[in-house]
Design an enzyme around this catalytic site. Sequence first.
Site, PDB file in Angstrom:
ATOM      1  N   GLU A 112       0.824  -1.210   0.000  1.00  0.00           N
ATOM      2  CA  GLU A 112       0.000   0.000   0.000  1.00  0.00           C
ATOM      3  C   GLU A 112       0.860   1.262   0.000  1.00  0.00           C
ATOM      4  OE1 GLU A 112      -3.238   2.737   0.395  1.00  0.00           O
ATOM      5  OE2 GLU A 112      -2.889   0.805  -0.566  1.00  0.00           O
ATOM      6  N   HIS A 115       2.603   1.919  -3.303  1.00  0.00           N
ATOM      7  CA  HIS A 115       1.628   2.494  -4.234  1.00  0.00           C
ATOM      8  C   HIS A 115       1.478   3.994  -4.003  1.00  0.00           C
ATOM      9  CE1 HIS A 115      -1.857   2.879  -6.782  1.00  0.00           C
ATOM     10  NE2 HIS A 115      -2.621   3.246  -5.768  1.00  0.00           N
ATOM     11  N   HIS A 181     -12.091   5.438  -8.568  1.00  0.00           N
ATOM     12  CA  HIS A 181     -10.632   5.623  -8.479  1.00  0.00           C
ATOM     13  C   HIS A 181      -9.942   4.945  -9.660  1.00  0.00           C
ATOM     14  CE1 HIS A 181      -6.913   6.634  -6.600  1.00  0.00           C
ATOM     15  NE2 HIS A 181      -6.559   5.387  -6.354  1.00  0.00           N
ATOM     16  N   HIS A 292     -21.029  -7.845 -17.392  1.00  0.00           N
ATOM     17  CA  HIS A 292     -19.698  -7.524 -17.924  1.00  0.00           C
ATOM     18  C   HIS A 292     -19.338  -8.473 -19.068  1.00  0.00           C
ATOM     19  CE1 HIS A 292     -15.538  -6.277 -18.036  1.00  0.00           C
ATOM     20  NE2 HIS A 292     -15.099  -7.478 -17.703  1.00  0.00           N
ATOM     21  N   HIS A 350      -5.243  -8.326 -17.178  1.00  0.00           N
ATOM     22  CA  HIS A 350      -6.524  -7.890 -17.738  1.00  0.00           C
ATOM     23  C   HIS A 350      -6.720  -6.393 -17.504  1.00  0.00           C
ATOM     24  CE1 HIS A 350     -10.320  -8.904 -19.565  1.00  0.00           C
ATOM     25  NE2 HIS A 350     -11.017  -8.411 -18.556  1.00  0.00           N
TER      26      HIS A 350
END
Length: 387
Positions: A112, A115, A181, A292, A350
């Site tokens: 975290e 990032h 986000h 989706h 992906h």
Amino acid sequence: MDAQSLYDLSPLARLMLMGVVVALGPLAWVWLRNRQASPARRLRALTLLTLFLTFDLVLFGAFTRLTDSGLGCPDWPGCYGNASPVGAHAEISAAQSAMPTGPVTHGKAWVEMIHRYLATGVGVLILTLAVTSWLQRKHNQGGVPISPWWPTATLVWVCLQGAFGALTVTQKLFPAIVTLHLIGGLVLLALLCAQAVRYSQAQDERVPVPLKPATRWLLGATFAAVVLQVTLGGWVSTNYAVLACNEFPTCQGSWWPYMDFRQGFELWRHLGMTADGEHIGFAALTAIHYTHRLFAYAVFVALGLLAWRLHRLEPLRTQARWIAGLALWQFATGLSNVVLDWPLVAAVSHTGGAAALVVVLTWSLFASRTALDTVSASNLSASRLSA
């Protein structure tokens, strides 16, 4: 951790300094390689490098989400009020001892915070682009002046993106905020790509490729469809609905499984819960996943048709090949997520393919123009010259 301690700004200055340190390497590399270049060339190089690093940041953000590291440090912007997990060793150890597989562990805390360091570094680079473009705004190369408005808009957007990053943590992975986000990261990629294309056109004195109105419309419609599909994919990922269907092309042994669309697409709710505070049902997760998947078929066809149309134009054949290749990549990685039980590599890949599609489609949009507009612009220029 109580609500008051979710935001602890005491390590903010040290985190900003860390962002400057992260950005110094790319800035030095661009300066060394382009010392004798024109301002437009330097801006182009820095924009391309920032685009590349932002793409990496989107990938690392996906890795952070998929490894359940989003709450590795449950406050913002630091980690238990510290600039790194080193200073929060005691707090993280206590949380990990209480819940060894919980959201807070030493490994997740480092994921975290790395990032956040990368995001701060990208923010510094975008700030540098904005400041430099304002300083060089009167420079003119190839008849195209450097505009400071695109970098300024990008700077405003990255600040909004940082705010969404903070809300992602403090609102405990609220699905709508996490999805926004993700979309915000893709918008950032599109903004940087648009600027890179404009700088390339200025440097090489190139004009946008004229497209027939039908092809231009197809390009815009496909771009919109990809954005919608990525949004649906983000909703699948943030609701952990990938494994609601673990076979292909059917789902749960049916071409139309039982689905609860009302509950599945109830946007303003906490993770795993309905707006009424009840646990979300499996039929809702199935509706999220299958929507989706069904829309992916339409997007795949649109991408194939667009690649075929663009490949007939010599200046846009590179983009056409990228679009075709990325469409196949998305099909392969999406299928791998389903039949291989959502492996981490396929899931991150992906997301990367989706981000790359947004970049290539943005590249195609800004490298082209409707043929009628191009003719009109040429006539206008000729009229001005004759006058």
